[in-house]
Motif scaffolding. Structure first.
Motif, PDB file in Angstrom:
ATOM      1  N   PRO A  66       0.794  -1.232   0.000  1.00 16.10           N
ATOM      2  CA  PRO A  66       0.000   0.000   0.000  1.00 16.10           C
ATOM      3  C   PRO A  66       0.827   1.284   0.000  1.00 16.10           C
ATOM      4  N   VAL A  67       1.700   1.402  -0.969  1.00  8.18           N
ATOM      5  CA  VAL A  67       2.557   2.587  -1.096  1.00  8.18           C
ATOM      6  C   VAL A  67       2.012   3.445  -2.225  1.00  8.18           C
ATOM      7  N   ASP A  68       1.762   4.714  -1.970  1.00  7.64           N
ATOM      8  CA  ASP A  68       1.271   5.623  -3.003  1.00  7.64           C
ATOM      9  C   ASP A  68       2.387   6.017  -3.969  1.00  7.64           C
ATOM     10  N   ASN A  69       1.970   6.361  -5.178  1.00  6.54           N
ATOM     11  CA  ASN A  69       2.874   6.919  -6.196  1.00  6.54           C
ATOM     12  C   ASN A  69       4.043   5.993  -6.535  1.00  6.54           C
ATOM     13  N   ILE A  70       3.780   4.701  -6.622  1.00  6.37           N
ATOM     14  CA  ILE A  70       4.825   3.773  -7.076  1.00  6.37           C
ATOM     15  C   ILE A  70       5.022   3.996  -8.568  1.00  6.37           C
ATOM     16  N   ASP A  71       6.213   4.452  -8.949  1.00  8.46           N
ATOM     17  CA  ASP A  71       6.438   4.744 -10.359  1.00  8.46           C
ATOM     18  C   ASP A  71       7.058   3.549 -11.080  1.00  8.46           C
ATOM     19  N   GLY A 130      -0.834   1.097  -3.681  1.00  4.78           N
ATOM     20  CA  GLY A 130      -1.347   2.378  -3.238  1.00  4.78           C
ATOM     21  C   GLY A 130      -1.879   3.215  -4.388  1.00  4.78           C
ATOM     22  N   ASP A 131      -2.250   4.440  -4.072  1.00  7.96           N
ATOM     23  CA  ASP A 131      -2.848   5.344  -5.053  1.00  7.96           C
ATOM     24  C   ASP A 131      -1.833   5.749  -6.126  1.00  7.96           C
ATOM     25  N   ASN A 132      -2.356   6.067  -7.330  1.00 12.01           N
ATOM     26  CA  ASN A 132      -1.542   6.566  -8.442  1.00 12.01           C
ATOM     27  C   ASN A 132      -0.450   5.566  -8.832  1.00 12.01           C
ATOM     28  N   PHE A 133      -0.835   4.325  -8.959  1.00  9.85           N
ATOM     29  CA  PHE A 133       0.131   3.276  -9.293  1.00  9.85           C
ATOM     30  C   PHE A 133       0.568   3.390 -10.749  1.00  9.85           C
ATOM     31  N   GLY A 134       1.884   3.200 -10.983  1.00  9.42           N
ATOM     32  CA  GLY A 134       2.415   3.196 -12.347  1.00  9.42           C
ATOM     33  C   GLY A 134       2.724   4.567 -12.908  1.00  9.42           C
ATOM     34  N   CYS A 135       2.906   5.561 -12.049  1.00  6.92           N
ATOM     35  CA  CYS A 135       3.234   6.896 -12.535  1.00  6.92           C
ATOM     36  C   CYS A 135       4.686   6.921 -13.024  1.00  6.92           C
ATOM     37  N   GLY A 136       5.116   8.065 -13.488  1.00  2.65           N
ATOM     38  CA  GLY A 136       6.493   8.164 -13.975  1.00  2.65           C
ATOM     39  C   GLY A 136       6.601   7.921 -15.468  1.00  2.65           C
ATOM     40  N   SER A 137       7.659   7.285 -15.904  1.00  2.68           N
ATOM     41  CA  SER A 137       7.902   7.074 -17.332  1.00  2.68           C
ATOM     42  C   SER A 137       6.897   6.097 -17.916  1.00  2.68           C
ATOM     43  N   SER A 138       6.833   6.082 -19.234  1.00  5.02           N
ATOM     44  CA  SER A 138       5.821   5.279 -19.923  1.00  5.02           C
ATOM     45  C   SER A 138       6.290   3.870 -20.270  1.00  5.02           C
ATOM     46  N   ARG A 139       7.375   3.418 -19.676  1.00  3.66           N
ATOM     47  CA  ARG A 139       7.963   2.139 -20.080  1.00  3.66           C
ATOM     48  C   ARG A 139       6.974   0.979 -20.001  1.00  3.66           C
ATOM     49  N   GLU A 140       6.862   0.255 -21.113  1.00  6.56           N
ATOM     50  CA  GLU A 140       5.973  -0.900 -21.183  1.00  6.56           C
ATOM     51  C   GLU A 140       6.542  -2.083 -20.406  1.00  6.56           C
ATOM     52  N   HIS A 141       7.822  -2.000 -20.053  1.00  4.81           N
ATOM     53  CA  HIS A 141       8.445  -3.073 -19.288  1.00  4.81           C
ATOM     54  C   HIS A 141       7.785  -3.261 -17.922  1.00  4.81           C
TER      55      HIS A 141
END
Length: 201
Positions: A15-20, A74-85
């Protein structure tokens, strides 16, 4: 991709927010040209210490999370760069779905295109899952668009119809189009030759 079928699984709670995406799969692992093996590096900087040994206090290293196919993040999962990896690494690790209160738009689209189901739930449902902790059982049914909690509560989640159809069929966008090759060839074959503007010059 394989067709997305209903399944039951324990959850892994992170449950960590903003995991990029750089936390999901650090940039040093992006040199590969194949999806296979990326699961070993998922959350690498959190899963392993400087000596490369698993950190016992990290959620995915704990026994109760073993075999989990659903990640509760957590909230906003997958933010940051657009890497499909990022979805590649998560699916190679064994996850079939990620539950969060919100997702970064690009990650959300990449996940759907790669067989990873992003499930958006309310803060109340999310808090309930976090409270149950890793190891709690859930059921995921994409056809019915429901996430069923351990107490039997069925939560509906949104998914766009085209992505849903592709996932249920086990194809990406290109694979979906390739099903219509014969119809496309028939259409193209029936077209008249285009007007050649060079003939009037």
């Amino acid at each position: 991709m394989n067709p997305f079928t209903p399944f039951e699984s324990p959850i892994a709670v992170l449950p960590v927010d903003n995991i990029d995406t750089d936390q999901i799969i650090p940039a040093r692992f992006l040199k590969t040209t194949t999806k296979e093996g990326l699961g070993k590096a998922v959350f690498s900087d959190w899963r392993y210490d400087a000596a490369g040994q698993p950190r016992p206090d990290f959620a995915l290293n704990q026994g109760v999370a073993r075999g989990a196919q659903v990640l509760v993040a957590g909230d906003n999962f997958g933010c940051g760069s657009s890497r499909e990896h990022a979805p590649w690494a998560l699916t190679d690790f064994g996850f079939r779905a990620v539950v969060s209160t919100s997702f970064a738009d690009i990650f959300f689209g990449n996940a759907l295109k790669n067989g990873l189901l992003p499930i958006k739930v309310s803060p109340e449902v999310h808090a309930k899952l976090v409270g149950q902790g890793s190891g709690a059982e859930v059921k995921v049914d994409l056809e019915a668009q429901t996430l069923t909690l351990a107490d039997g509560t069925a939560i509906e989640f949104p998914v766009d119809p085209f992505s849903k159809r592709c996932m249920l069929m086990g194809v990406d966008e290109l694979g979906y189009l390739q099903q219509f090759e014969s119809e496309i060839a028939r259409f193209e074959g029936g077209r008249t030759a285009p007007y050649d503007t060079r003939s009037v010059l």
